[in-house]
Scaffold this active site. Structure first.
Site, PDB file in Angstrom:
ATOM      1  N   ASP A  52       0.883  -1.176   0.000  1.00  0.00           N
ATOM      2  CA  ASP A  52       0.000   0.000   0.000  1.00  0.00           C
ATOM      3  C   ASP A  52       0.913   1.215   0.000  1.00  0.00           C
ATOM      4  O   ASP A  52       1.562   1.505   1.003  1.00  0.00           O
ATOM      5  CB  ASP A  52      -0.899  -0.031   1.250  1.00  0.00           C
ATOM      6  CG  ASP A  52      -1.724   1.249   1.418  1.00  0.00           C
ATOM      7  OD1 ASP A  52      -1.663   2.140   0.545  1.00  0.00           O
ATOM      8  OD2 ASP A  52      -2.432   1.351   2.440  1.00  0.00           O
ATOM      9  N   LYS A  88       2.531  11.300  -3.407  1.00  0.00           N
ATOM     10  CA  LYS A  88       1.507  10.587  -4.184  1.00  0.00           C
ATOM     11  C   LYS A  88       0.567  11.564  -4.900  1.00  0.00           C
ATOM     12  O   LYS A  88       0.037  11.257  -5.968  1.00  0.00           O
ATOM     13  CB  LYS A  88       0.714   9.689  -3.242  1.00  0.00           C
ATOM     14  CG  LYS A  88      -0.254   8.735  -3.915  1.00  0.00           C
ATOM     15  CD  LYS A  88      -0.854   7.807  -2.878  1.00  0.00           C
ATOM     16  CE  LYS A  88      -1.878   6.865  -3.467  1.00  0.00           C
ATOM     17  NZ  LYS A  88      -2.423   5.963  -2.429  1.00  0.00           N
ATOM     18  N   GLU A 109      -7.240   0.385  -4.682  1.00  0.00           N
ATOM     19  CA  GLU A 109      -7.292   0.279  -3.218  1.00  0.00           C
ATOM     20  C   GLU A 109      -8.618  -0.298  -2.713  1.00  0.00           C
ATOM     21  O   GLU A 109      -8.609  -1.199  -1.867  1.00  0.00           O
ATOM     22  CB  GLU A 109      -6.997   1.645  -2.586  1.00  0.00           C
ATOM     23  CG  GLU A 109      -5.518   1.997  -2.710  1.00  0.00           C
ATOM     24  CD  GLU A 109      -5.203   3.480  -2.548  1.00  0.00           C
ATOM     25  OE1 GLU A 109      -6.094   4.229  -2.108  1.00  0.00           O
ATOM     26  OE2 GLU A 109      -4.074   3.876  -2.875  1.00  0.00           O
ATOM     27  N   ASP A 150     -13.036   5.258   2.418  1.00  0.00           N
ATOM     28  CA  ASP A 150     -11.611   5.358   2.779  1.00  0.00           C
ATOM     29  C   ASP A 150     -11.267   6.782   3.204  1.00  0.00           C
ATOM     30  O   ASP A 150     -11.166   7.686   2.376  1.00  0.00           O
ATOM     31  CB  ASP A 150     -10.769   4.930   1.560  1.00  0.00           C
ATOM     32  CG  ASP A 150      -9.260   4.969   1.848  1.00  0.00           C
ATOM     33  OD1 ASP A 150      -8.848   5.505   2.895  1.00  0.00           O
ATOM     34  OD2 ASP A 150      -8.497   4.457   0.999  1.00  0.00           O
TER      35      ASP A 150
HETATM   36  P1  ADP Z   1      -3.171   7.409   3.940  1.00  0.00           P
HETATM   37  O1  ADP Z   1      -4.057   6.385   3.318  1.00  0.00           O
HETATM   38  O2  ADP Z   1      -3.504   8.812   3.532  1.00  0.00           O
HETATM   39  O3  ADP Z   1      -1.723   7.109   3.778  1.00  0.00           O
HETATM   40  P2  ADP Z   1      -3.793   6.372   6.649  1.00  0.00           P
HETATM   41  O4  ADP Z   1      -4.870   5.437   6.251  1.00  0.00           O
HETATM   42  O5  ADP Z   1      -2.526   5.766   7.136  1.00  0.00           O
HETATM   43  O6  ADP Z   1      -3.496   7.453   5.527  1.00  0.00           O
HETATM   44  O7  ADP Z   1      -4.425   7.333   7.780  1.00  0.00           O
HETATM   45  C1  ADP Z   1      -3.674   8.282   8.480  1.00  0.00           C
HETATM   46  C2  ADP Z   1      -4.612   9.093   9.337  1.00  0.00           C
HETATM   47  O8  ADP Z   1      -5.263   8.255  10.314  1.00  0.00           O
HETATM   48  C3  ADP Z   1      -3.900  10.192  10.122  1.00  0.00           C
HETATM   49  O9  ADP Z   1      -4.617  11.406   9.994  1.00  0.00           O
HETATM   50  C4  ADP Z   1      -3.976   9.683  11.549  1.00  0.00           C
HETATM   51  O10 ADP Z   1      -3.995  10.751  12.507  1.00  0.00           O
HETATM   52  C5  ADP Z   1      -5.287   8.934  11.555  1.00  0.00           C
HETATM   53  N1  ADP Z   1      -5.378   7.981  12.660  1.00  0.00           N
HETATM   54  C6  ADP Z   1      -4.532   6.966  12.954  1.00  0.00           C
HETATM   55  N2  ADP Z   1      -4.921   6.339  14.091  1.00  0.00           N
HETATM   56  C7  ADP Z   1      -6.051   6.956  14.521  1.00  0.00           C
HETATM   57  C8  ADP Z   1      -6.938   6.791  15.657  1.00  0.00           C
HETATM   58  N3  ADP Z   1      -6.716   5.853  16.586  1.00  0.00           N
HETATM   59  N4  ADP Z   1      -7.991   7.619  15.770  1.00  0.00           N
HETATM   60  C9  ADP Z   1      -8.208   8.584  14.863  1.00  0.00           C
HETATM   61  N5  ADP Z   1      -7.419   8.805  13.785  1.00  0.00           N
HETATM   62  C10 ADP Z   1      -6.351   8.009  13.620  1.00  0.00           C
HETATM   63 MG    MG Z   2      -4.721   4.840   2.274  1.00  0.00          MG
END
Ligand code: ADP
Ligand code: MG
Length: 618
Positions: A23, A87, A187, A211
């Protein structure tokens, strides 16, 4: 398919090489695999327990890259050397992102608004493909370290709305990182696969995948029949995510603690602290009713109820997107069989509750939302490896198929691993005035120059009526039927002149030969890309020279002697740069010639000439 391989690091025999699922996220990236014995996808975990690698690349003064948490720690201290959100730039031209240029703390080059964006760090320029390849290389190394075996094959995920250029850029990034990208998977499709949705034969389902990541929101509606995933609609907001929740809370605290805007703009580290503490509080509130912390010695608090009120408008925006996606798909919420939750921000209780109410059903949220896309990519990889016979494996093309274009470049119409049957088409045009025929040469392989690929067939499209260069519209269509037979046809659309040929692409190639062609494409990835860039620059330069030549001949009367001499001089400089095979110089001199001749052209440009200067040339 009982292949046996020897692990050259450990010397042990292994069943088959592991294909990893990746991913490649805007905020975070990670690798997952399906372990042969357990048959369950798992995310690879470092000894520190972490699976996520922040998608951030830092370059030191010497240009050495660092990826992940170590790079993130330098975001505040060295913003101009620390690249995040790359990205968002994949496959984009500057004009596509200029509206958001302010959100990048690093330098996005804007000298040519039509060509692909570059990022400047110190003296060096990087393409988004190169930057992504550093992230992929880091993931590859981690996987090799943890699995104690070389990793060369991967499935990589991209958003469902990515276009061809963005998908190709992701493939190229993989190739640069030394990975053979067996497939690019959407995705939402990967997330569904992780839950085993739609993987069984004869299953038919309609799925919504919600998502919400760090900076982007996507809603996709998928229809699955017999293992084939079809995207019915996508919607979302490329600038909405968990970061906005952090920002909303930080602003709330700024007011609570009584910081003025002037104080904040004078103290960058205070801003950063507010943001980081807000993210910590947000995560804390996922499992607790209240958060208390300190920022610069001042106490800050927030309750779940207060936080919910702050983020409610953000959640409401995602619901609007969901409504629009359903409308585009022509569906009601009651026609959705399953709702899959993806992305770290779907952990927020208000988000879950709102989505549950909106769709009126329980959610698929048991898997870790940060990891679910990578887990699904691993499931897809396992299917491709032939390990998972319960699931459907669609027939795919083993090598890319395309035609030769100007300068001997391979123009891929059907990428390798496309499922068949499959149809693809593209338009081309002539290069010379009155050109009556066009040679269509069909090739198979992964290299950028056709001379390194395998020629399958060639035919001539003849009897194209006389027209100025660039006017004819020749549509080339590739069709592979369920038996793997490729039919190539070419039609000149203005006159209807057509020609076609049938062939069997795989014919005569053994598994070992296919393997060798793939390995070659990996070892030559960097050279190939440089060659392609040079060939493209020279092709463009030659077109510019031809156009200018023709222009001078036709319009000598309206130009002064001085103008003609300056133009001829510049044409000579361009020819010299072409002879020197120097891409940057060729581009500079082409640009200069263009700048010089543009005002003349404007004097006389008529519609036909305008047409002739555009378009792809075979
Ligand atoms: P991307 O797909 O954009 O790379 P992610 O799916 O990894 O992103 O999501 C990252 C986001 O998830 C960040 O904004 C982070 O603060 C939030 N996040 C991670 N854990 C938690 C949680 N326990 N509660 C709320 N938000 C969270
Ligand atoms: Mg993502």
């Amino acid at each position: 398919m009982g292949k046996v391989a020897i692990n050259i690091v450990t010397g042990s025999l292994q069943q088959q090489e592991t294909i990893v699922g990746i991913d490649l996220g805007t905020t975070n990236s990670l690798v997952a695999i399906v372990r042969p014995d357990e048959r369950m996808p798992i995310a690879l975990r470092e000894t520190d327990g972490l699976t996520l690698v922040p998608s951030i690349v830092h370059f030191d003064k010497e240009g050495n890259p660092t990826v992940g948490n170590a790079a993130r720690d330098l975001l505040v201290a060295e913003p101009e050397r620390t690249i995040y959100s790359v990205k968002r730039l994949m496959g984009k031209a500057y004009k596509d992102v200029s509206g958001h240029a302010g959100m990048f703390a690093y330098k996005v080059i804007d000298d040519d608004t039509d060509s692909l964006v570059k990022i400047q760090v110190g003296e060096k320029f990087y393409s988004p493909i190169e930057l992504s390849s550093y992230i992929l290389k880091e993931l590859k190394h981690r996987a090799e370290h943890l699995l104690k075996t070389p990793v060369t094959k991967a499935v990589i995920t991209v958003p469902a709305y990515f276009n061809d250029a963005q998908r190709q850029a992701t493939r190229d990034a993989g190739r640069l990182a030394g990975l053979d990208v067996l497939r690019i998977v959407n995705e939402p499709t990967a997330a569904s696969l992780a839950y085993g949705l739609g993987a069984k034969p004869n299953e038919e389902k309609t799925i919504a995948v919600y998502d919400l990541g760090g900076g982007t929101f996507d809603i996709s509606i998928l229809h699955i029949t017999n293992g084939i995933f079809e995207v019915l609609a996508t919607n979302g907001d490329t600038y909405l995510g968990g970061d906005d929740m952090d920002r909303a809370l930080a602003t709330y605290w700024q007011q609570q603690a009584g910081y003025t805007d002037a104080e904040l703009s004078a103290d960058r580290s205070l801003v950063q602290q507010l943001r980081l503490t807000a993210e910590e509080a947000k995560k804390h509130l996922t499992d607790n009713a209240m958060y208390t912390g300190t920022i610069n010695g001042k106490e800050v608090t927030v309750t779940r109820t207060q936080f919910d009120a702050l983020i409610e408008p953000l959640v409401a925006r995602t619901l609007t997107s969901c409504k629009n996606a359903l409308k585009d798909a022509g569906l009601q919420t009651t026609q959705i069989d399953a709702v899959v939750m993806v992305g770290g921000s779907t952990r927020v209780p208000l988000v879950k509750e709102s989505i549950r109410n909106f769709f009126g059903r329980e959610l698929y949220d048991q898997l870790n939302p940060d990891e679910v896309v990578a887990l699904g990519a691993a499931v897809q990889a396992d299917i491709l490896a032939g390990n998972n016979t319960d699931m459907l494996l669609l027939d795919v093309t083993p090598l890319s198929l395309g035609i030769e274009t100007m300068g001997g470049l391979m123009d891929v119409l059907i990428p390798r691993n496309s499922k068949i049957p499959m149809k693809a088409g593209r338009q081309y045009t002539t290069q010379k005035d009155g050109q009556g025929g066009m040679r269509i040469s069909v090739f198979q392989g992964e290299r950028d120059l056709v001379q390194d690929n395998r020629k399958l067939a060639e035919f001539n499209l003849t009897n194209i009526p006389g027209m100025p260069a660039g006017m004819p519209k020749v549509e080339v269509t590739f069709l592979i039927d369920a038996d793997g037979i490729l039919k190539v046809s070419a039609t000149e659309l203005r006159s209807g002149v057509a020609q076609s040929i049938d062939m069997k692409p795989q014919y005569g190639l053994t598994d070992a030969e296919v393997e060798k062609m793939l390995m070659d494409s990996l070892t030559h990835a960097k050279d190939d890309m440089q060659t392609r860039a040079l060939v493209e620059a020279i092709t463009e330069a030659q077109q510019m020279l031809d156009t200018t030549d023709k222009f001078l001949l036709k319009n000598r009367a309206i130009l002064s002697d001085e103008e003609v001499n300056m133009t001829l001089g510049q044409m000579q400089l361009l020819r010299e740069a072409m002879n020197a095979q120097n891409k940057d110089r060729v581009q500079q001199e082409t640009e200069k010639l263009n700048d010089l001749s543009r005002p003349y052209a404007e004097r006389v440009m008529d519609a036909a000439l305008k047409d002739a200067m555009k378009g792809r040339k075979v």
